[in-house]
Design a protein around this motif. Structure first.
Motif, mmCIF file in Angstrom:
data_model
loop_
_atom_site.group_PDB
_atom_site.id
_atom_site.type_symbol
_atom_site.label_atom_id
_atom_site.label_comp_id
_atom_site.label_asym_id
_atom_site.label_seq_id
_atom_site.Cartn_x
_atom_site.Cartn_y
_atom_site.Cartn_z
ATOM 1 N N ASN A 106 0.834 -1.196 0.000
ATOM 2 C CA ASN A 106 0.000 0.000 0.000
ATOM 3 C C ASN A 106 0.870 1.247 0.000
ATOM 4 N N VAL A 107 0.245 2.361 -0.378
ATOM 5 C CA VAL A 107 0.986 3.611 -0.510
ATOM 6 C C VAL A 107 0.088 4.767 -0.097
ATOM 7 N N ALA A 108 0.695 5.793 0.491
ATOM 8 C CA ALA A 108 -0.025 7.013 0.845
ATOM 9 C C ALA A 108 0.859 8.204 0.504
ATOM 10 N N VAL A 109 0.234 9.291 0.088
ATOM 11 C CA VAL A 109 0.955 10.507 -0.278
ATOM 12 C C VAL A 109 0.362 11.665 0.512
ATOM 13 N N SER A 110 1.216 12.524 1.072
ATOM 14 C CA SER A 110 0.721 13.682 1.817
ATOM 15 C C SER A 110 0.001 14.636 0.870
ATOM 16 N N PRO A 111 -0.918 15.455 1.385
ATOM 17 C CA PRO A 111 -1.699 16.343 0.511
ATOM 18 C C PRO A 111 -0.863 17.259 -0.371
ATOM 19 N N ASP A 112 0.295 17.700 0.122
ATOM 20 C CA ASP A 112 1.130 18.588 -0.691
ATOM 21 C C ASP A 112 2.135 17.834 -1.553
ATOM 22 N N GLY A 113 2.121 16.505 -1.479
ATOM 23 C CA GLY A 113 3.012 15.705 -2.318
ATOM 24 C C GLY A 113 4.446 15.632 -1.838
ATOM 25 N N ALA A 148 -1.662 5.152 5.903
ATOM 26 C CA ALA A 148 -2.421 6.364 5.623
ATOM 27 C C ALA A 148 -1.729 7.528 6.314
ATOM 28 N N ILE A 149 -1.975 8.745 5.815
ATOM 29 C CA ILE A 149 -1.380 9.951 6.376
ATOM 30 C C ILE A 149 -2.498 10.884 6.817
ATOM 31 N N GLY A 150 -2.406 11.377 8.064
ATOM 32 C CA GLY A 150 -3.403 12.301 8.586
ATOM 33 C C GLY A 150 -3.064 13.743 8.257
ATOM 34 N N ALA A 151 -4.024 14.631 8.522
ATOM 35 C CA ALA A 151 -3.831 16.052 8.234
ATOM 36 C C ALA A 151 -2.733 16.658 9.099
ATOM 37 N N ASP A 152 -2.487 16.069 10.271
ATOM 38 C CA ASP A 152 -1.438 16.572 11.153
ATOM 39 C C ASP A 152 -0.062 16.027 10.800
ATOM 40 N N GLY A 153 0.021 15.246 9.712
ATOM 41 C CA GLY A 153 1.291 14.657 9.302
ATOM 42 C C GLY A 153 1.566 13.313 9.915
ATOM 43 N N ALA A 195 -7.381 3.846 7.092
ATOM 44 C CA ALA A 195 -7.812 5.075 6.418
ATOM 45 C C ALA A 195 -8.041 6.149 7.466
ATOM 46 N N VAL A 196 -7.718 7.392 7.113
ATOM 47 C CA VAL A 196 -7.982 8.530 7.985
ATOM 48 C C VAL A 196 -9.252 9.205 7.488
ATOM 49 N N LEU A 197 -10.227 9.327 8.373
ATOM 50 C CA LEU A 197 -11.503 9.931 8.019
ATOM 51 C C LEU A 197 -11.396 11.455 8.056
ATOM 52 N N GLY A 198 -12.434 12.120 7.553
ATOM 53 C CA GLY A 198 -12.393 13.578 7.439
ATOM 54 C C GLY A 198 -12.227 14.300 8.762
#
Length: 223
Positions: A106-113, A148-153, A195-198
């Motif tokens: 599996n793979v996850a990418v931060s929102p800013d890449g 998964a990556i959360g909004a707080d990093g 998964a990180v929820l909203g």
């Protein structure tokens, strides 16, 4: 290849989804890649990207800011960077390999890449890479599977042997873990998906006990 089907369709054992829009998702089943329109009820198969000889997609992450679909290619031992075209076909624009990768699950990418994180089953580890594909760190995690990556990093990852979920900070330091084995709340047998929820709650799917556990960002059990 690139055929669209409306109504019931056998898409096999789907192993990963990545949201493209409010009603469309990318999906894969170890062998095929699809675009599924949830409102129209259509499934479109996307052919294997040109230039990819060994193909076994097991994890997907879509980044809208650069229209990139990042694919964990388990059998190929690499991460495929696919450009999503206007017609939702995909083209290979890059490949991340080496750095210890053996069988990315599996793979996850931060929102800013800026951060790409891989759960590698065969290597038994979680790897992090920067936007230039340089390896930043590796953290051992037996039979690493979900990430998964959360909004707080914060980075959430699951391992199967022994069954556990860990939280890492962006530098790879372990800052939390939940590793009770069993059938009860917050206990795992085979935690395959994260998964990180909203609202920053964390959902963990367990393939062997059939449960989805809901945790807070500190891995405290909510339900």
């Amino acid at each position: 290849r690139d055929a669209e089907t409306r109504g019931p369709c056998n898409v096999g054992a789907l192993v990963s989804l990545a949201a493209y829009s409010s009603n469309r998702v990318f999906a894969c089943n170890y062998n095929q890649l699809f675009v599924i329109d949830l409102s129209a009820g259509t499934v479109r198969e996307i052919g294997r990207p040109t230039g990819v000889a060994t193909w076994m997609p097991t994890g997907l992450c879509y980044s809208p800011h650069n229209r990139r679909l990042t694919v964990a290619n388990y059998r190929g031992g690499d991460i495929l960077l696919l450009r999503v075209q206007a017609d939702l076909s995909v083209a290979l624009e890059g490949r991340l390999h080496g750095g210890g990768l053996r069988a990315p699950e599996n793979v996850a990418v931060s929102p800013d890449g800026s951060l790409l994180v891989v759960a590698d089953y065969r290597a038994g580890a979680v790897f992090a890479f920067d936007a230039a594909s340089n390896r930043l760190w590796k953290v051992n995690l037996g039979h690493a599977h979900g990430v998964a990556i959360g909004a707080d990093g914060g980075i959430y990852a699951s391992g199967l042997l022994p069954p556990r979920v860990v939280k890492l900070d962006p530098a790879g330091k372990k800052i939390g873990r939940l590793d009770k084995e069993g059938w009860g709340p917050g206990e795992f047998l085979w935690p395959t998906g994260v998964a990180v929820l909203g609202d920053e709650r964390v959902a963990v799917a367990d393939a062997h006990n059939g449960k989805i556990h809901i945790l807070d960002r500190d891995l405290q059990v909510l339900s």
